[in-house]
Design a protein around this motif. Structure first.
Motif, short mmCIF file in Angstrom:
data_model
loop_
_atom_site.label_atom_id
_atom_site.label_comp_id
_atom_site.label_asym_id
_atom_site.label_seq_id
_atom_site.Cartn_x
_atom_site.Cartn_y
_atom_site.Cartn_z
N SER A 109 0.85 -1.20 0.00
CA SER A 109 0.00 0.00 0.00
C SER A 109 0.88 1.24 0.00
N ALA A 110 0.30 2.34 -0.48
CA ALA A 110 1.04 3.60 -0.50
C ALA A 110 1.29 4.10 0.92
N ALA A 111 0.34 3.90 1.83
CA ALA A 111 0.55 4.34 3.21
C ALA A 111 1.74 3.62 3.83
N GLN A 112 1.85 2.32 3.60
CA GLN A 112 3.01 1.58 4.08
C GLN A 112 4.29 2.10 3.44
N ALA A 113 4.22 2.41 2.15
CA ALA A 113 5.41 2.90 1.44
C ALA A 113 5.88 4.22 2.03
N ALA A 114 4.94 5.12 2.31
CA ALA A 114 5.31 6.41 2.90
C ALA A 114 5.95 6.20 4.27
N ALA A 115 5.43 5.24 5.05
CA ALA A 115 6.00 4.96 6.37
C ALA A 115 7.41 4.39 6.25
N VAL A 116 7.66 3.57 5.23
CA VAL A 116 9.00 3.02 5.02
C VAL A 116 9.98 4.13 4.65
N VAL A 117 9.58 5.03 3.76
CA VAL A 117 10.46 6.14 3.39
C VAL A 117 10.79 6.98 4.62
N ALA A 118 9.79 7.24 5.45
CA ALA A 118 10.03 8.01 6.68
C ALA A 118 10.98 7.27 7.61
N THR A 362 -12.41 8.12 -10.67
CA THR A 362 -11.78 9.43 -10.53
C THR A 362 -10.35 9.41 -11.06
N VAL A 363 -9.80 10.60 -11.25
CA VAL A 363 -8.38 10.76 -11.51
C VAL A 363 -7.70 10.92 -10.16
N VAL A 364 -6.70 10.07 -9.88
CA VAL A 364 -6.09 10.03 -8.56
C VAL A 364 -4.73 10.72 -8.60
N ALA A 365 -4.51 11.65 -7.68
CA ALA A 365 -3.23 12.34 -7.55
C ALA A 365 -2.28 11.45 -6.75
N VAL A 366 -1.16 11.09 -7.35
CA VAL A 366 -0.24 10.13 -6.73
C VAL A 366 0.38 10.70 -5.45
N ASP A 367 0.81 11.95 -5.48
CA ASP A 367 1.48 12.51 -4.30
C ASP A 367 0.57 12.57 -3.08
N PRO A 371 2.11 11.12 1.45
CA PRO A 371 2.41 12.35 2.19
C PRO A 371 3.84 12.34 2.73
N GLY A 372 4.54 13.44 2.47
CA GLY A 372 5.90 13.57 2.99
C GLY A 372 6.98 12.94 2.15
N VAL A 373 6.62 12.25 1.06
CA VAL A 373 7.62 11.59 0.23
C VAL A 373 8.05 12.54 -0.88
N ARG A 374 9.33 12.76 -1.00
CA ARG A 374 9.87 13.61 -2.06
C ARG A 374 10.98 12.86 -2.75
N THR A 375 11.27 13.23 -3.96
CA THR A 375 12.34 12.56 -4.71
C THR A 375 13.68 13.12 -4.28
N CYS A 376 14.16 12.64 -3.15
CA CYS A 376 15.47 13.06 -2.66
C CYS A 376 16.34 11.83 -2.50
N ALA A 377 17.63 12.04 -2.55
CA ALA A 377 18.58 10.93 -2.45
C ALA A 377 18.81 10.57 -1.00
N HIS A 378 19.11 9.31 -0.76
CA HIS A 378 19.52 8.83 0.56
C HIS A 378 20.88 8.18 0.38
N ALA A 379 21.75 8.37 1.33
CA ALA A 379 23.10 7.82 1.21
C ALA A 379 23.05 6.33 0.92
#
Length: 390
Positions: A109-118, A362-367, A371-379
Motif C-alpha cells: 500500500s502507499a501508506a506503508q510505502a510512505a512509512a517506510v520512506v520516513a 476518478t483521476v487520482v493524484a499520486v502525491d 504524504p511527505g515523500v519527495r524525490t530526494c537521495a539517501h546515502a
C-alpha cells in the motif's frame, strides 16, 4: 588501518525466490563468491527453515524478524518474504540500523510505502528495492537511448504487458490472490512495469486514471489443475493512463492470459519514436530469439536498429546483473541505477492509484497517496560499496 570483513547477511523468506536468487550467493558453491556471509534465516514455515539450515547451517528464526535482528545483528537483511510483511520487516531492520535489500513490491500500500520512506530517513541505514527489470540489458539500452535524446523529449509511452496462462493463473492459486496480501496484480506484478516507466522517463508520476476487471480466472473457470479458490479477489486485466509531472503521458495495460509473455513498448518523442518487444523464454527455457531489437525512427532520418544479445539465467539475465551491480562489484555509477525507497514508493503508489481510480472513476493524484515523500537521495548502503569495518 582498520580491518574490513565481508558483510553479514540475514535472509527473511525461504521460498522459491530465495532459493533461486539469494541463497546460491553463499557457501562453498556460491556462484558469486566474496559477496558476504549468510548468518541467519527467518521464515514462518518450519519445513522451509529446515531445508535451509540443513545446507547452510545458520541460526533459524520464525516469521517475527525482531529476534533475529536483536540476537544476530546482521549488516544486511534481504527480504523475500510474502509481500504483506515487507513493510513491517523493513521498518524493523531500519530501526535497528540494518541495511535492507527487499524484493518488490516494497510494500502493498502507499501508506506503508510512505512509512517506510520516513523510517529510512530516520535511520543511519539504507534500503534498496530489487526492481530487477532495470537490469535487463534490453531495458538498460532503452534507458540509455532515451537519456541520450535519441527521440528528443519523450511525450508518450505505450507499455503493454501480458502473461502466459500458466503464470497468470498461478497468482490466483497462491497467496497473491488476496488483495490484502499482494495489493493485486497492479502492485505485486505491475510495480515492475510502473518502476520501468518512471525510470525510463526520468520523471515522477503525478496522476493516474484507469480500469481493472476480472475476465480470465474465477472460481467458475474450468479447472486446469485445480479450481481458483473462492477467496480470490484480484483482477486479471488492467489498463491505466499515467500523467507525469513533466507532461509526458504513459498508457499501460496488463493481461494475465496471453499466448506469449512479455511486453511491447513504444515511446514517442519530440524528435522520433522508439519501439521494442521483450519476450520471456517459454517454460522449457528455449530463448525466443538470439537478440532483442530496439528500433529508433528519428524524424527526418532513416530508422536504425540496436540489437542486444538475449542473456541466459533467471529473468533473462537481469537477476545476475542486479546482484553484480548491487552486491558484488558495486560502484557509485552502478549504485545510481538501483531503485531507492522513494522509487519503490512511487511504483506502489501508481498501482494503488489505479485501484482507486477503477473503483470510483476518478483521476487520482499520486502525491496525495504519499504524504511527505519527495524525490530526494539517501546515502547508499555501506555494503554496496565496501565491506564494513569490524
Amino acid at each position: 588501518m582498520a580491518e574490513t570483513r565481508p558483510p553479514r547477511f540475514a535472509l527473511s523468506g525461504a521460498g522459491k525466490r530465495a532459493w533461486k536468487t539469494y541463497l546460491p550467493l553463499f557457501g562453498p558453491d556460491a556462484y558469486a563468491p566474496g559477496i558476504g556471509t549468510l548468518v541467519a534465516v527467518a521464515d514462518d514455515t518450519p519445513e522451509r527453515l529446515a531445508a535451509v539450515t540443513a545446507r547452510w547451517n545458520v541460526p533459524a528464526f520464525g516469521g517475527d524478524i525482531r529476534p533475529l535482528l536483536d540476537e544476530v545483528r546482521p549488516d544486511v537483511l534481504i527480504v523475500t518474504a510474502p509481500d504483506h510483511v515487507h513493510a513491517e520487516q523493513i521498518r524493523a531492520a531500519l530501526s535497528a540500523g540494518v541495511d535492507v535489500l527487499t524484493e518488490k513490491p516494497m510494500t502493498v500500500s502507499a501508506a506503508q510505502a510512505a512509512a517506510v520512506v520516513a523510517a529510512e530517513r530516520r535511520s543511519p541505514a539504507s534500503l534498496r528495492v530489487a526492481h530487477n527489470m532495470r537490469y535487463l540489458n534490453l531495458h538498460q539500452t532503452v534507458k540509455r537511448l532515451l537519456d541520450q535524446g535519441a527521440i528528443g523529449q519523450p511525450v508518450q509511452a505505450h507499455l503493454a504487458y501480458r502473461l502466459r496462462p500458466g503464470h497468470g493463473r498461478s497468482y490466483f492459486l497462491r497467496w497473491h490472490r488476496r488483495a490484502a496480501a499482494s495489493g493485486g496484480l497492479q502492485i505485486t506484478k505491475s510495480c515492475h512495469h510502473f518502476d520501468l516507466l518512471n525510470w525510463w522517463l526520468g520523471d515522477r508520476p503525478q496522476e493516474v486514471t484507469g480500469w481493472t476487471r476480472r475476465v480470465h480466472y474465477s472460481p467458475d473457470t474450468p479447472a486446469e489443475d485445480r479450481r481458483i479458490p473462492a477467496d480470490a479477489d484480484i483482477d486479471d486485466v488492467l489498463a491505466a493512463v499515467i500523467r507525469y509531472s513533466g507532461g509526458a503521458v504513459a498508457h499501460y495495460s496488463l493481461s494475465a492470459r496471453s499466448p506469449w509473455e512479455g511486453h511491447t513498448l513504444t515511446v514517442l518523442g519530440t524528435e522520433g519514436e522508439l519501439t521494442t518487444r521483450y519476450e520471456v523464454a517459454p517454460p522449457d527455457g528455449t530463448p525466443p530469439a538470439e537478440r532483442y531489437a530496439v528500433e529508433v525512427s528519428p524524424l527526418g532520418g532513416a530508422p536504425h536498429t540496436h540489437r542486444i544479445p538475449v542473456e541466459s539465467g533467471t529473468h533473462s539475465g537481469a537477476d545476475a546483473r542486479m546482484i553484480d551491480a548491487l552486491l558484488r562489484r558495486a560502484t557509485p555509477q552502478r549504485a545510481s541505477q538501483a531503485a531507492t525507497a522513494v522509487d519503490g514508493a512511487y511504483a506502489v503508489a501508481v498501482g494503488e492509484a489505479l485501484t482507486r481510480s477503477a473503483a470510483d472513476g476518478t483521476v487520482v493524484a499520486v502525491d496525495e497517496l504519499l504524504p511527505g515523500v519527495r524525490t530526494c537521495a539517501h546515502a547508499g548502503p555501506a555494503w554496496a560499496t565496501t565491506g564494513k569495518e569490524s
